[in-house]
Scaffold this motif. Sequence first.
Motif, PDB file in Angstrom:
ATOM      1  N   SER A  28       0.803  -1.210   0.025  1.00 32.00           N
ATOM      2  CA  SER A  28       0.047   0.073   0.078  1.00 32.00           C
ATOM      3  C   SER A  28       0.927   1.346  -0.132  1.00 32.00           C
ATOM      4  N   LYS A  29       0.410   2.454  -0.528  1.00 30.29           N
ATOM      5  CA  LYS A  29       0.967   3.617  -0.491  1.00 30.29           C
ATOM      6  C   LYS A  29       0.906   4.303   0.877  1.00 30.29           C
ATOM      7  N   PRO A  30       1.671   5.111   1.451  1.00 32.07           N
ATOM      8  CA  PRO A  30       1.653   5.754   2.649  1.00 32.07           C
ATOM      9  C   PRO A  30       0.193   6.199   3.044  1.00 32.07           C
ATOM     10  N   PHE A  31       0.016   5.878   4.149  1.00 32.38           N
ATOM     11  CA  PHE A  31      -1.429   6.329   4.636  1.00 32.38           C
ATOM     12  C   PHE A  31      -1.439   8.036   4.685  1.00 32.38           C
ATOM     13  N   ARG A  32      -2.369   8.541   4.056  1.00 31.73           N
ATOM     14  CA  ARG A  32      -2.615   9.998   3.869  1.00 31.73           C
ATOM     15  C   ARG A  32      -3.510  10.573   4.762  1.00 31.73           C
ATOM     16  N   PHE A  33      -3.231  11.719   5.670  1.00 28.86           N
ATOM     17  CA  PHE A  33      -4.001  12.153   6.715  1.00 28.86           C
ATOM     18  C   PHE A  33      -3.986  13.549   6.688  1.00 28.86           C
ATOM     19  N   VAL A  34      -5.132  14.328   6.447  1.00 30.67           N
ATOM     20  CA  VAL A  34      -5.564  15.687   6.463  1.00 30.67           C
ATOM     21  C   VAL A  34      -6.023  16.136   7.634  1.00 30.67           C
ATOM     22  N   TYR A  35      -5.525  16.882   8.381  1.00 28.66           N
ATOM     23  CA  TYR A  35      -5.828  17.699   9.816  1.00 28.66           C
ATOM     24  C   TYR A  35      -6.483  18.882   9.147  1.00 28.66           C
TER      25      TYR A  35
ATOM     26  N   GLU B 144      -1.147  21.050  14.493  1.00 21.20           N
ATOM     27  CA  GLU B 144      -0.514  20.846  13.473  1.00 21.20           C
ATOM     28  C   GLU B 144       1.008  20.432  13.512  1.00 21.20           C
ATOM     29  N   ASN B 145       1.913  21.016  14.385  1.00 20.83           N
ATOM     30  CA  ASN B 145       3.145  20.601  14.750  1.00 20.83           C
ATOM     31  C   ASN B 145       3.234  19.160  15.022  1.00 20.83           C
ATOM     32  N   ARG B 146       2.081  18.681  15.718  1.00 19.34           N
ATOM     33  CA  ARG B 146       2.333  17.228  16.185  1.00 19.34           C
ATOM     34  C   ARG B 146       2.085  16.116  14.976  1.00 19.34           C
ATOM     35  N   ILE B 147       0.880  16.649  14.356  1.00 17.77           N
ATOM     36  CA  ILE B 147       0.557  15.811  13.117  1.00 17.77           C
ATOM     37  C   ILE B 147       1.668  15.864  11.854  1.00 17.77           C
ATOM     38  N   LEU B 148       2.222  16.985  11.827  1.00 19.92           N
ATOM     39  CA  LEU B 148       3.246  17.072  10.845  1.00 19.92           C
ATOM     40  C   LEU B 148       4.492  16.158  11.347  1.00 19.92           C
ATOM     41  N   GLY B 149       4.904  16.574  12.511  1.00 19.84           N
ATOM     42  CA  GLY B 149       5.877  15.843  13.412  1.00 19.84           C
ATOM     43  C   GLY B 149       5.899  14.315  13.064  1.00 19.84           C
TER      44      GLY B 149
ATOM     45  N   GLY C 159       7.462   7.485   4.646  1.00 15.89           N
ATOM     46  CA  GLY C 159       6.987   5.831   3.739  1.00 15.89           C
ATOM     47  C   GLY C 159       6.010   5.216   4.238  1.00 15.89           C
ATOM     48  N   LYS C 160       5.578   5.754   5.672  1.00 14.23           N
ATOM     49  CA  LYS C 160       4.358   5.040   6.227  1.00 14.23           C
ATOM     50  C   LYS C 160       3.243   6.047   6.287  1.00 14.23           C
ATOM     51  N   VAL C 161       3.542   7.152   6.505  1.00 17.55           N
ATOM     52  CA  VAL C 161       2.300   8.278   6.825  1.00 17.55           C
ATOM     53  C   VAL C 161       2.641   9.613   6.034  1.00 17.55           C
ATOM     54  N   GLU C 162       1.754  10.265   5.210  1.00 19.92           N
ATOM     55  CA  GLU C 162       1.864  11.813   4.833  1.00 19.92           C
ATOM     56  C   GLU C 162       0.732  12.449   5.293  1.00 19.92           C
ATOM     57  N   ALA C 163       1.142  13.726   5.801  1.00 18.14           N
ATOM     58  CA  ALA C 163       0.389  14.378   6.452  1.00 18.14           C
ATOM     59  C   ALA C 163      -0.055  15.893   5.615  1.00 18.14           C
ATOM     60  N   CYS C 164      -1.097  16.323   5.830  1.00 18.09           N
ATOM     61  CA  CYS C 164      -1.466  17.680   5.178  1.00 18.09           C
ATOM     62  C   CYS C 164      -2.266  18.369   6.161  1.00 18.09           C
TER      63      CYS C 164
ATOM     64  N   LYS D 236       1.583  20.026  -1.024  1.00 19.27           N
ATOM     65  CA  LYS D 236       2.660  20.270  -0.035  1.00 19.27           C
ATOM     66  C   LYS D 236       2.037  19.942   1.205  1.00 19.27           C
ATOM     67  N   ASP D 237       2.747  19.982   2.176  1.00 19.20           N
ATOM     68  CA  ASP D 237       2.238  19.674   3.870  1.00 19.20           C
ATOM     69  C   ASP D 237       1.243  20.598   4.119  1.00 19.20           C
ATOM     70  N   THR D 238       1.243  21.899   3.715  1.00 20.22           N
ATOM     71  CA  THR D 238       0.194  23.142   4.528  1.00 20.22           C
ATOM     72  C   THR D 238      -0.439  23.826   3.215  1.00 20.22           C
ATOM     73  N   LEU D 239      -1.651  23.591   3.318  1.00 21.87           N
ATOM     74  CA  LEU D 239      -2.331  24.256   2.429  1.00 21.87           C
ATOM     75  C   LEU D 239      -3.181  25.496   2.919  1.00 21.87           C
ATOM     76  N   ALA D 240      -2.737  26.887   2.491  1.00 19.84           N
ATOM     77  CA  ALA D 240      -3.010  28.089   2.850  1.00 19.84           C
ATOM     78  C   ALA D 240      -4.450  28.401   2.135  1.00 19.84           C
ATOM     79  N   PRO D 241      -5.342  29.488   2.777  1.00 24.31           N
ATOM     80  CA  PRO D 241      -6.593  29.742   1.917  1.00 24.31           C
ATOM     81  C   PRO D 241      -6.380  29.939   0.432  1.00 24.31           C
ATOM     82  N   ALA D 242      -5.473  30.243  -0.080  1.00 24.11           N
ATOM     83  CA  ALA D 242      -5.323  30.549  -1.534  1.00 24.11           C
ATOM     84  C   ALA D 242      -5.186  29.152  -2.169  1.00 24.11           C
ATOM     85  N   ASP D 243      -4.282  28.392  -1.365  1.00 22.93           N
ATOM     86  CA  ASP D 243      -3.880  27.077  -2.131  1.00 22.93           C
ATOM     87  C   ASP D 243      -5.388  26.311  -2.174  1.00 22.93           C
ATOM     88  N   LEU D 244      -6.127  26.351  -1.148  1.00 24.96           N
ATOM     89  CA  LEU D 244      -7.466  25.785  -1.195  1.00 24.96           C
ATOM     90  C   LEU D 244      -8.223  26.008  -2.027  1.00 24.96           C
ATOM     91  N   GLU D 245      -8.288  27.514  -2.474  1.00 18.77           N
ATOM     92  CA  GLU D 245      -9.156  27.810  -3.563  1.00 18.77           C
ATOM     93  C   GLU D 245      -8.904  27.578  -4.826  1.00 18.77           C
TER      94      GLU D 245
END
Length: 248
Positions: free
Chosen positions: A120-127, A155-160, A167-172, A224-233
């Motif tokens: 499986s690909k790394p587990f993807r987690f969006v906070y 946010e720091n804890r999730i990204l950390g 290879g196991k987890v990707e967070a955004c 990228k690991d952080t999506l700001a309002p402009a990225d989300l739009e």
Amino acid sequence: MKLIIAGSTGYVGTELVRQALAHPAFTSVLALGRRETPIPPNLSSGVDQSKLKSVVVDDFENYSDDAKKQLAGADACIWTIALTPGKYRSVPPDQGAKICRDYAAYGIETMSNLPRAEGSKPFRFVYFSGSGSERDPAKKPLIMGEYFVLRGDAENRILGYAQKNPGKVEACIAKPGMILSPEKHGVLIHAAIGLGSMVLGFGKIDVRVLVAGLLGQVVDGFEKDTLAPADLERLGKERWEKTKAGGN
Ligand SMILES: NC(=O)c1ccc[n+]([C@@H]2O[C@H](COP(=O)([O-])OP(=O)(O)OC[C@H]3O[C@@H](n4cnc5c(N)ncnc54)[C@H](OP(=O)(O)O)[C@@H]3O)[C@@H](O)[C@H]2O)c1
């Protein structure tokens, strides 16, 4: 893809369930909450409602074996459980920290350690956070400072955690400004929030656009690991146009 939507009974969670059920990339939608998740209203015709499975958890720092079994094999989670600023004020600080930060930190760890298919690909987690959150406690905002630093700490804890588990987890982290909905907010509220967001600079986004973009990120991988309002739009607009036209 098997997707977990944590906080599926909430405002954003309901739109996530609605669009994920209609999205062909998601074969299974696990709606995680402290109570059963109903089928969202206004589903498009022909949507396969049998993809939805409600998973109820009593203690978000101690998942039962049954809950773990139901969540096993998931490829991604979008986490929306938290208290918005108005609700945060009504609970003691330690309870607020649990709901806004500790549950998510425990969630990413628990889910990413559940059994998954070989290769499986790394587990993807969006906070889901917000545009006002602050990761540096030394820069505590004057208004609702404790809340915004708490969200930044989450946010720091999730990204950390993701950085420690390559290879196991990707967070955004998604950091929207005000989230608007044509179903929930009338024309006047839209106009007032639009004006306020311009003056105060916190940004605003249509919930449908936001959700379309984030589901796209979960399927294709995080830009990228952080999506700001402009990225989300930007990410959401293109996806939402496709979704409206009947594609994904
Ligand atoms: N709404 C906005 O304009 C906005 C703007 C920027 C960022 N955000 C962020 O987006 C995320 C989702 O916001 P939202 O507006 O969808 O919030 P919401 O409607 O209040 O939904 C919150 C979800 O969290 C769950 N929840 C709350 N307390 C809980 C607890 N003690 N235990 C377990 N689950 C609990 C709720 O479950 P129940 O249904 O059972 O209560 C619900 O499913 C949050 O992180 C928020 O800060 C929202």
